[in-house]
Design a protein around this motif. Sequence first.
Motif, PDB file in Angstrom:
ATOM      1  N   LYS A   3       0.833  -1.201   0.000  1.00 42.37           N
ATOM      2  CA  LYS A   3       0.000   0.000   0.000  1.00 42.37           C
ATOM      3  C   LYS A   3       0.873   1.259   0.000  1.00 42.37           C
ATOM      4  O   LYS A   3       0.601   2.222  -0.712  1.00 42.37           O
ATOM      5  CB  LYS A   3      -0.924  -0.028   1.228  1.00 42.37           C
ATOM      6  CG  LYS A   3      -1.891   1.095   1.293  1.00 42.37           C
ATOM      7  CD  LYS A   3      -3.068   0.814   0.414  1.00 42.37           C
ATOM      8  CE  LYS A   3      -4.161   1.823   0.717  1.00 42.37           C
ATOM      9  NZ  LYS A   3      -5.217   1.778  -0.238  1.00 42.37           N
ATOM     10  N   ILE A   4       1.948   1.236   0.792  1.00 41.92           N
ATOM     11  CA  ILE A   4       2.872   2.373   0.848  1.00 41.92           C
ATOM     12  C   ILE A   4       3.547   2.574  -0.497  1.00 41.92           C
ATOM     13  O   ILE A   4       3.684   3.707  -0.972  1.00 41.92           O
ATOM     14  CB  ILE A   4       3.912   2.164   1.971  1.00 41.92           C
ATOM     15  CG1 ILE A   4       3.227   2.204   3.337  1.00 41.92           C
ATOM     16  CG2 ILE A   4       5.014   3.208   1.902  1.00 41.92           C
ATOM     17  CD1 ILE A   4       4.115   1.810   4.484  1.00 41.92           C
ATOM     18  N   VAL A   5       3.954   1.479  -1.133  1.00 46.50           N
ATOM     19  CA  VAL A   5       4.605   1.565  -2.447  1.00 46.50           C
ATOM     20  C   VAL A   5       3.637   2.124  -3.482  1.00 46.50           C
ATOM     21  O   VAL A   5       4.006   2.971  -4.304  1.00 46.50           O
ATOM     22  CB  VAL A   5       5.143   0.178  -2.871  1.00 46.50           C
ATOM     23  CG1 VAL A   5       5.613   0.195  -4.308  1.00 46.50           C
ATOM     24  CG2 VAL A   5       6.263  -0.257  -1.942  1.00 46.50           C
ATOM     25  N   GLN A   6       2.379   1.690  -3.440  1.00 43.14           N
ATOM     26  CA  GLN A   6       1.381   2.201  -4.387  1.00 43.14           C
ATOM     27  C   GLN A   6       1.138   3.691  -4.173  1.00 43.14           C
ATOM     28  O   GLN A   6       1.045   4.453  -5.139  1.00 43.14           O
ATOM     29  CB  GLN A   6       0.073   1.437  -4.244  1.00 43.14           C
ATOM     30  CG  GLN A   6       0.111   0.039  -4.786  1.00 43.14           C
ATOM     31  CD  GLN A   6      -1.183  -0.718  -4.518  1.00 43.14           C
ATOM     32  OE1 GLN A   6      -1.981  -0.324  -3.669  1.00 43.14           O
ATOM     33  NE2 GLN A   6      -1.379  -1.805  -5.248  1.00 43.14           N
ATOM     34  N   LYS A  10       2.050   6.704  -6.861  1.00 43.39           N
ATOM     35  CA  LYS A  10       1.016   7.650  -7.289  1.00 43.39           C
ATOM     36  C   LYS A  10       1.460   9.089  -7.038  1.00 43.39           C
ATOM     37  O   LYS A  10       1.289   9.962  -7.885  1.00 43.39           O
ATOM     38  CB  LYS A  10      -0.296   7.341  -6.568  1.00 43.39           C
ATOM     39  CG  LYS A  10      -1.469   8.128  -7.072  1.00 43.39           C
ATOM     40  CD  LYS A  10      -1.701   7.978  -8.547  1.00 43.39           C
ATOM     41  CE  LYS A  10      -2.501   6.786  -8.907  1.00 43.39           C
ATOM     42  NZ  LYS A  10      -2.773   6.674 -10.335  1.00 43.39           N
ATOM     43  N   VAL A  11       2.050   9.333  -5.856  1.00 44.58           N
ATOM     44  CA  VAL A  11       2.549  10.683  -5.536  1.00 44.58           C
ATOM     45  C   VAL A  11       3.648  11.085  -6.516  1.00 44.58           C
ATOM     46  O   VAL A  11       3.683  12.234  -6.990  1.00 44.58           O
ATOM     47  CB  VAL A  11       3.055  10.746  -4.070  1.00 44.58           C
ATOM     48  CG1 VAL A  11       3.851  12.009  -3.805  1.00 44.58           C
ATOM     49  CG2 VAL A  11       1.885  10.642  -3.114  1.00 44.58           C
ATOM     50  N   ILE A  14       2.027  11.928  -9.880  1.00 44.63           N
ATOM     51  CA  ILE A  14       1.305  13.210  -9.799  1.00 44.63           C
ATOM     52  C   ILE A  14       2.289  14.369  -9.777  1.00 44.63           C
ATOM     53  O   ILE A  14       2.093  15.378 -10.464  1.00 44.63           O
ATOM     54  CB  ILE A  14       0.371  13.232  -8.573  1.00 44.63           C
ATOM     55  CG1 ILE A  14      -0.796  12.271  -8.797  1.00 44.63           C
ATOM     56  CG2 ILE A  14      -0.130  14.638  -8.282  1.00 44.63           C
ATOM     57  CD1 ILE A  14      -1.650  12.036  -7.566  1.00 44.63           C
ATOM     58  N   ALA A  15       3.370  14.234  -9.008  1.00 45.48           N
ATOM     59  CA  ALA A  15       4.379  15.304  -8.945  1.00 45.48           C
ATOM     60  C   ALA A  15       5.016  15.523 -10.307  1.00 45.48           C
ATOM     61  O   ALA A  15       5.198  16.668 -10.739  1.00 45.48           O
ATOM     62  CB  ALA A  15       5.446  14.962  -7.904  1.00 45.48           C
ATOM     63  N   CYS A  16       5.328  14.432 -11.001  1.00 40.24           N
ATOM     64  CA  CYS A  16       5.943  14.549 -12.324  1.00 40.24           C
ATOM     65  C   CYS A  16       4.988  15.247 -13.299  1.00 40.24           C
ATOM     66  O   CYS A  16       5.378  16.161 -14.025  1.00 40.24           O
ATOM     67  CB  CYS A  16       6.327  13.168 -12.838  1.00 40.24           C
ATOM     68  SG  CYS A  16       7.121  13.188 -14.440  1.00 40.24           S
ATOM     69  N   GLY A  17       3.739  14.818 -13.304  1.00 39.55           N
ATOM     70  CA  GLY A  17       2.746  15.435 -14.189  1.00 39.55           C
ATOM     71  C   GLY A  17       2.494  16.890 -13.853  1.00 39.55           C
ATOM     72  O   GLY A  17       2.395  17.746 -14.740  1.00 39.55           O
ATOM     73  N   ALA A  18       2.389  17.190 -12.551  1.00 36.11           N
ATOM     74  CA  ALA A  18       2.133  18.570 -12.131  1.00 36.11           C
ATOM     75  C   ALA A  18       3.292  19.495 -12.507  1.00 36.11           C
ATOM     76  O   ALA A  18       3.073  20.616 -12.980  1.00 36.11           O
ATOM     77  CB  ALA A  18       1.882  18.617 -10.628  1.00 36.11           C
TER      78      ALA A  18
END
Length: 161
Positions: A3-6, A10-11, A14-18
């Motif tokens: 769960k932590i890896v997922q 995701k973070v 999102i950071a890369c896209g943002a």
Amino acid sequence: MKKIVQIYKKVEEIACGALTLLGLAIILYNVVCRYVLHNPHPETDEICMIILSIAIILGFSVDAGEDNYIDMDLIYASLKSRAAIVFFDLFRKVCLCVYSVFIAFYGYQAMAMQRMTGRAFPLTQIPFWEAYTIIVFVGVILTITSVGQLIGYVTDLCKNK
């Protein structure tokens, strides 16, 4: 742990896209100011360069985390032996681990050198060493990701024997 890896992946995505969208928005702002309003803001070039550099390096980490950074299909198609395929998989995962450690180590060396020189971007006065910090950060993140992949691969190999 999964769960932590997922959540981490995701973070990271999102950071890369943002950051990519932010860099593109700054470019658009610069183009409108320069060519439509005839009021250029040259400092946006420096800021955009830093932001897009971070996004590109972070994108490499995202791509490596998804295990599709090197396409080995041509080599795998020519190999008939399962042992040879396992060897090439281990080899590329070990190479990524070594490469990411080098990125972190030499990124730190470059950051320390820039800090000693005191150089800064001319318009924004952002110190170069602050911009170079992202190389160290991504090197560490990539090292964690690649070592995790290597451990996972070896664990799967041991389970499937």
